[in-house]
Scaffold this motif. Structure first.
Motif, mmCIF file in Angstrom:
data_model
loop_
_atom_site.group_PDB
_atom_site.id
_atom_site.type_symbol
_atom_site.label_atom_id
_atom_site.label_comp_id
_atom_site.label_asym_id
_atom_site.label_seq_id
_atom_site.Cartn_x
_atom_site.Cartn_y
_atom_site.Cartn_z
ATOM 1 N N ALA A 91 0.842 -1.202 0.000
ATOM 2 C CA ALA A 91 0.000 0.000 0.000
ATOM 3 C C ALA A 91 0.873 1.247 0.000
ATOM 4 C CB ALA A 91 -0.909 -0.001 1.234
ATOM 5 N N PRO A 92 0.351 2.357 -0.496
ATOM 6 C CA PRO A 92 1.101 3.617 -0.455
ATOM 7 C C PRO A 92 1.570 3.923 0.971
ATOM 8 C CG PRO A 92 -0.825 3.856 -1.836
ATOM 9 C CD PRO A 92 -0.953 2.513 -1.184
ATOM 10 N N PHE A 114 0.284 0.003 -7.568
ATOM 11 C CA PHE A 114 0.722 1.319 -7.125
ATOM 12 C C PHE A 114 2.027 1.732 -7.802
ATOM 13 C CE2 PHE A 114 -1.639 -0.643 -3.541
ATOM 14 C CZ PHE A 114 -2.737 0.200 -3.569
ATOM 15 N N GLY A 115 2.610 2.818 -7.342
ATOM 16 C CA GLY A 115 3.871 3.294 -7.879
ATOM 17 C C GLY A 115 5.001 3.071 -6.892
ATOM 18 N N PHE A 116 6.229 3.135 -7.395
ATOM 19 C CA PHE A 116 7.400 2.884 -6.569
ATOM 20 C C PHE A 116 8.413 3.994 -6.842
ATOM 21 C CE2 PHE A 116 5.123 -0.955 -7.400
ATOM 22 C CZ PHE A 116 5.091 -1.599 -6.161
ATOM 23 N N SER A 117 8.702 4.755 -5.797
ATOM 24 C CA SER A 117 9.584 5.912 -5.925
ATOM 25 C C SER A 117 10.900 5.627 -5.215
ATOM 26 C CB SER A 117 8.919 7.145 -5.318
ATOM 27 O OG SER A 117 9.758 8.271 -5.415
ATOM 28 N N PHE A 118 11.996 5.706 -5.958
ATOM 29 C CA PHE A 118 13.323 5.415 -5.425
ATOM 30 C C PHE A 118 14.097 6.727 -5.307
ATOM 31 C CE2 PHE A 118 11.665 1.741 -7.571
ATOM 32 C CZ PHE A 118 11.947 0.702 -6.689
ATOM 33 N N ASP A 119 14.157 7.246 -4.081
ATOM 34 C CA ASP A 119 14.814 8.528 -3.841
ATOM 35 C C ASP A 119 16.264 8.375 -3.394
ATOM 36 O OD1 ASP A 119 12.410 9.949 -4.388
ATOM 37 O OD2 ASP A 119 11.686 9.414 -2.387
ATOM 38 N N ILE A 143 9.253 -4.967 0.605
ATOM 39 C CA ILE A 143 8.328 -3.837 0.762
ATOM 40 C C ILE A 143 7.566 -4.037 2.065
ATOM 41 C CG2 ILE A 143 6.404 -2.593 -0.283
ATOM 42 C CD1 ILE A 143 7.405 -3.928 -2.975
ATOM 43 N N VAL A 144 7.728 -3.101 2.981
ATOM 44 C CA VAL A 144 7.254 -3.317 4.350
ATOM 45 C C VAL A 144 6.624 -2.053 4.940
ATOM 46 C CG1 VAL A 144 8.995 -5.078 4.855
ATOM 47 C CG2 VAL A 144 9.532 -2.670 5.275
#
Length: 330
Positions: free
Chosen positions: A169-170, A253-258, A294-295
């Motif tokens: 989930a976001p 959903f989306g996955f943002s890698f900062d 993903i946690v």
């Protein structure tokens, strides 16, 4: 100098996705009664209903990394790659690999080469703690040029412990686990760049040859089973061919890698010599992150303790897509 791309090297991942979709669209038959399919096609492994347990099958091979092994006459580690590419796809669903069969197709047999391949398969099985229960060797002169190594793996888990990614989930954090290098993906591009820039004997900044770096075996992420026992996990991703685009298989959903993982020197060398753009690198290679968990935020500290070198690299966002430091990767 033009920018080297995976497509120019002979692999079009967009076309591959379209072709796989066309293939899956034809697979409509479903067994009725006991031991039917559980879940849909398209995840990292296919699930089979087995009462209180779910079984899973994954299949994969070493790919054109075999050509590097042939060029260097070193087949001692490719068996590890073959095991790794299969068991890592099972770990993604918290499945424990228990049995494996290999498939070798070749134009001619060489006992010394087969012995080295067997040694690698044995080491991979040891790392994954599973049995190699059989296999098949086929001499296919006229159809196969060289040797292709692949395998199929059986995994098992109690039904309630299988992780499908449905809980992602976001707001969830993405914890990356470091890779050992290029693993067994993107080799059509990696080989093209290497052969156009001094070959496999070219030397990296760390003193290793390019060939040595390319033959570093794929990491087996067996510690994932311990991670899933120790904390709440919503989903996982094995970062294979397609790089960060693999995360689109995890959920809607989306996955943002900062804050991506440190990049091993072999990728920097490939980028420089091939003039490969950052976007192309991250949609082709693992770029130092071979696996991700993903946690919920509360679980991240536990993973950082269990898995050396792991790091929080990003988070799940509402809008579907992949973003690297704010720029979308397509």
């Amino acid at each position: 100098m033009s920018n080297a791309t995976y497509r120019d090297a002979g692999v079009d991942i967009d076309l591959e996705a379209e072709a796989v979709k066309a293939l899956i669209g034809s697979l409509t038959f479903r067994r009725k009664g006991e031991f039917g399919m559980a879940g849909d096609l398209g995840h990292f492994a296919g699930l089979i209903d087995f009462g209180p347990y779910l079984l899973a099958l994954a299949t994969d091979g070493v790919g054109t990394k075999m050509l590097v092994a042939d060029a260097l006459s070193d087949w001692s580690t490719v068996g590890i790659d073959c095991i790794a590419m299969n068991v890592n796809d099972l770990y993604v669903m918290n499945l424990e690999p228990v049995a494996f069969v290999d498939y070798i197709a070749t134009d001619s047999l060489d006992p010394s080469k087969m012995k080295e391949i067997g040694s690698g398969l044995n080491e991979g099985a040891r790392q994954a703690d599973m049995n190699i229960v059989g296999g098949e060797t086929a001499t296919l002169k006229g159809l196969v040029n060289g040797l292709d190594l692949a395998g199929t793996c059986l995994g098992v888990q109690k039904r309630e412990k299988v992780i499908t990614g449905s809980a992602v989930a976001p707001g969830d954090l993405i914890v990356g686990l470091p890779s050992s290098g290029v693993h067994s993906n993107g080799f059509s591009l990696a080989r093209k760049i290497a052969l156009e820039n001094g070959g496999y004997d070219a030397v990296l900044s760390d003193g290793r040859s390019v060939g040595e770096a390319l033959l570093t075996p794929t990491r087996i992420y067996a510690e994932v089973l311990s991670i899933c026992r120790a904390c709440e996990v919503h989903g996982m991703c094995h970062v294979t061919g397609g790089g960060l685009l693999n995360f689109l298989r995890v959920g809607p959903f989306g996955f943002s890698f900062d804050d991506p993982m440190p990049v091993p020197g072999i990728f920097s060398w490939l980028a420089e010599k091939g003039n490969v753009t950052e976007e192309e690198l991250y949609r082709t290679f693992n770029m130092g992150m071979g696996y991700a968990v993903i946690v919920p935020e509360a679980s991240a500290k536990t993973i950082l303790k269990i898995a050396p070198g792991s790091a929080v690299v990003g988070r799940v966002v509402p809008e579907r897509g992949i973003w690297l430091k704010g720029r979308e990767i397509r």
